[in-house]
Design an enzyme around this catalytic site. Structure first.
Site, PDB file in Angstrom:
ATOM      1  N   LYS A 104       4.664   9.379   8.663  1.00 34.46           N
ATOM      2  CA  LYS A 104       4.174   9.087   9.924  1.00 34.46           C
ATOM      3  C   LYS A 104       5.316   9.416  11.059  1.00 34.46           C
ATOM      4  O   LYS A 104       5.010  10.356  11.468  1.00 34.46           O
ATOM      5  CB  LYS A 104       4.264   7.359   9.884  1.00 34.46           C
ATOM      6  CG  LYS A 104       3.207   6.769   9.101  1.00 34.46           C
ATOM      7  CD  LYS A 104       2.935   5.316   9.116  1.00 34.46           C
ATOM      8  CE  LYS A 104       2.236   4.885   7.996  1.00 34.46           C
ATOM      9  NZ  LYS A 104       0.657   4.856   8.246  1.00 34.46           N
TER      10      LYS A 104
ATOM     11  N   ASP B 211       9.278   2.843  -0.258  1.00 33.24           N
ATOM     12  CA  ASP B 211       8.529   3.687   0.307  1.00 33.24           C
ATOM     13  C   ASP B 211       8.494   3.223   1.796  1.00 33.24           C
ATOM     14  O   ASP B 211       8.137   2.036   2.474  1.00 33.24           O
ATOM     15  CB  ASP B 211       6.923   2.864  -0.038  1.00 33.24           C
ATOM     16  CG  ASP B 211       5.812   3.725   0.855  1.00 33.24           C
ATOM     17  OD1 ASP B 211       6.127   4.423   1.850  1.00 33.24           O
ATOM     18  OD2 ASP B 211       4.847   3.495   0.384  1.00 33.24           O
TER      19      ASP B 211
ATOM     20  N   TYR C 142       0.795  -1.089  -0.023  1.00 28.11           N
ATOM     21  CA  TYR C 142       0.054  -0.015   0.009  1.00 28.11           C
ATOM     22  C   TYR C 142       0.950   1.295   0.123  1.00 28.11           C
ATOM     23  O   TYR C 142       1.794   1.271   0.766  1.00 28.11           O
ATOM     24  CB  TYR C 142      -0.905  -0.001   1.363  1.00 28.11           C
ATOM     25  CG  TYR C 142      -1.839   1.352   1.224  1.00 28.11           C
ATOM     26  CD1 TYR C 142      -2.866   1.406   0.431  1.00 28.11           C
ATOM     27  CD2 TYR C 142      -1.572   2.152   2.286  1.00 28.11           C
ATOM     28  CE1 TYR C 142      -3.745   2.607   0.556  1.00 28.11           C
ATOM     29  CE2 TYR C 142      -2.356   3.090   2.747  1.00 28.11           C
ATOM     30  CZ  TYR C 142      -3.561   3.355   1.646  1.00 28.11           C
ATOM     31  OH  TYR C 142      -4.206   4.432   1.721  1.00 28.11           O
TER      32      TYR C 142
HETATM   33  N1  PLP Z   1       2.995   4.210   2.246  1.00 32.52           N
HETATM   34  C1  PLP Z   1       2.832   3.156   3.221  1.00 32.52           C
HETATM   35  C2  PLP Z   1       3.731   2.000   3.176  1.00 32.52           C
HETATM   36  C3  PLP Z   1       2.066   3.399   4.284  1.00 32.52           C
HETATM   37  O1  PLP Z   1       1.695   2.504   5.228  1.00 32.52           O
HETATM   38  C4  PLP Z   1       0.809   4.407   4.377  1.00 32.52           C
HETATM   39  C5  PLP Z   1      -0.349   4.415   5.137  1.00 32.52           C
HETATM   40  O2  PLP Z   1      -0.337   3.736   5.876  1.00 32.52           O
HETATM   41  C6  PLP Z   1       1.006   5.401   3.008  1.00 32.52           C
HETATM   42  C7  PLP Z   1       1.934   5.264   2.116  1.00 32.52           C
HETATM   43  C8  PLP Z   1       0.111   6.539   2.940  1.00 32.52           C
HETATM   44  O3  PLP Z   1       0.470   7.496   4.099  1.00 32.52           O
HETATM   45  P1  PLP Z   1      -0.984   8.350   4.549  1.00 32.52           P
HETATM   46  O4  PLP Z   1      -1.968   7.501   5.160  1.00 32.52           O
HETATM   47  O5  PLP Z   1      -0.089   9.261   5.692  1.00 32.52           O
HETATM   48  O6  PLP Z   1      -1.196   8.915   3.246  1.00 32.52           O
END
Ligand code: PLP
Length: 429
Positions: free
Chosen positions: A267, A239, A144
């Site tokens: 985060k 990511d 994700y």
């Molecule tokens: N990338 C990863 C690996 C994530 O776990 C998340 C959210 O849980 C995101 C991107 C998206 O971040 P946000 O919820 O701050 O938009």
């Protein structure tokens, strides 16, 4: 456990907010029942509006690596807020943040602050596409990367929970540009690059997957992807929104010794405030506006209060022994959970990566999305509610990683294992 006030709030919320929540997984759809509404949080605990206390293994989905409402973070936030909430011109904390990030993660020679992980990943693929002049991107089944259109193809956790990986509203023409690979499959990656290599702008991966529960890369897998991207001129994007600063001071790329071209963060760098960032090779980042032509902007980007919270959290994370403590606590929890499950005769396995972990109801090792989805989700549901009733809050989905913080005490972990012992017995019954 009395939850009348939460129930009342959820009833009101459902009238006015889709599903009663502002992010889908919070609605408890995949475990059943209703969410509790938080009143406050401190250290390893969440307290709901009805006065119940929960040992929290979600940590606001990752940011609270040093525990909720850490006094150092609160102090930094109050101090920053007193000076003003947003300026719309550059502020010194943005420079300190850029210096801190680039020092902690050396592959990031330059960095741009945004407001969420989603913004970070969207921007990173725009840079990959803009810099290469190519259109296709590669992602992995069960990973994700936020809710950007290009990523809602075989996405994990929230989307997975809905059983609807391709969201309505994502144009097919755009989704067609997203190629997906099974995680940890070396040959599939090689074959995909052999077929499409010259058209691939970038490959994005969670270097430790945390959105199909927690899955670690096999030995040499990230190196393999690095080599393919280098060979075909594609941008390798890690990511690290979840893994950044959690699994090591320099993230998963430090753990595995692989250097991506771009990295996305979120985060922890916001310490609980809405923040994201992307950074990487100078020649790529120099193409971002206004230094270069690839447009990306944000009214609140680099917000001083958010920078203060993030910097204070990163300072805690940089303390010697921080990750050793986090890892020891995670090991203690996972060993205890496995032992308790065994005692109850329930097949369970765990994956661990410093401050994050996965608990799977299966007797096999879990290396891929297919492995994760083959686990017993009905058993997980019963287990989740068994814990919740006993004041332990695990993520309300079988496809989310768990998170510890340094605020979790050994007693918290012992109490959790005790609660799990009873919950596993209920799972078997
Ligand atoms: N990338 C990863 C690996 C994530 O776990 C998340 C959210 O849980 C995101 C991107 C998206 O971040 P946000 O919820 O701050 O938009």
């Amino acid at each position: 456990m009395i939850t009348d006030l939460s129930h009342g709030l959820f009833t009101r919320a459902q009238e006015l907010i889709p599903g009663g929540v502002n992010s889908p997984v919070r609605a408890f759809k995949s475990v059943g029942g209703e969410p509790f509404f938080a009143h406050r949080a401190k250290g390893s605990y969440l307290f709901d509006v009805d006065g119940n206390r929960y040992i929290d293994y979600v940590g606001s989905w990752g940011p609270m690596v040093a525990g909720h409402a850490h006094p150092k973070v609160l102090e930094a936030v109050f101090n920053a807020a007193r000076e003003g909430l947003s300026f719309g011109v550059p502020n010194p904390l943005e420079v300190t943040m850029a210096e801190t990030l680039t020092r902690m993660v050396p592959s990031c020679e330059m960095v741009r602050m945004v407001n969420s992980g989603t913004e970070a990943t969207l921007s990173a693929i725009r840079v990959a596409r803009g810099a290469t002049g190519r259109s296709r991107i590669v992602k992995f089944e069960g990973c994700y990367h936020g809710h950007g259109d290009s990523f809602l193809v075989k996405a994990g956790s929230g989307a997975l929970t809905l059983g609807q990986p391709d969201s309505p509203g994502v144009p097919k023409a755009l989704a067609d540009l997203t190629l997906t690979l099974p995680y940890n499959d070396f040959d599939a990656a090689t074959a995909l690059f052999e077929q499409y290599g010259e058209e691939i702008a970038g490959l994005i991966i969670e270097p430790i997957a945390g959105n199909m529960n927690c899955i670690l890369p096999r030995d040499g897998y990230l190196q393999h992807l690095r080599a393919l991207c280098t060979q075909y001129g594609a941008v390798l994007i890690f990511d690290e929104v979840m893994t950044g600063f959690r699994v090591a001071p320099g993230g998963a790329q430090q753990v595995y010794g692989v250097t991506p071209d771009l990295t996305t963060f979120g985060k922890i760098i916001g310490g609980g405030m809405p923040v994201g960032a992307y950074g990487g090779r100078r020649d790529l980042m120099q193409q971002v506006a206004p230094a270069g032509p690839i447009y990306q902007a944000g009214t609140l980007s680099g917000n001083p209060v958010a920078m203060a919270a993030g910097l204070a959290t990163l300072e805690l994370v940089r303390q010697p022994g921080f990750h050793a403590e986090l890892k020891a606590k995670t090991e203690m929890l996972c060993d205890g959970l496995e032992a308790a499950a065994k005692e109850a005769g329930v097949p369970v396995t765990t994956n661990r990566a410093c401050g994050m972990f996965g608990l799977f109801f299966t007797d096999r090792k879990v290396h891929s999305f297919a492995d994760a989805t083959a686990c017993d989700t009905a058993a997980f549901k019963r287990f989740f509610h068994g814990l919740l009733q006993r004041g332990v809050y695990f993520a309300p989905s079988a496809f989310e990683a768990g998170f510890l913080s340094t605020a979790h005490s050994e007693l918290d972990i012992e109490l959790t294992i005790e609660a799990a012992r009873a919950a596993f017995r209920e799972v078997r019954a």
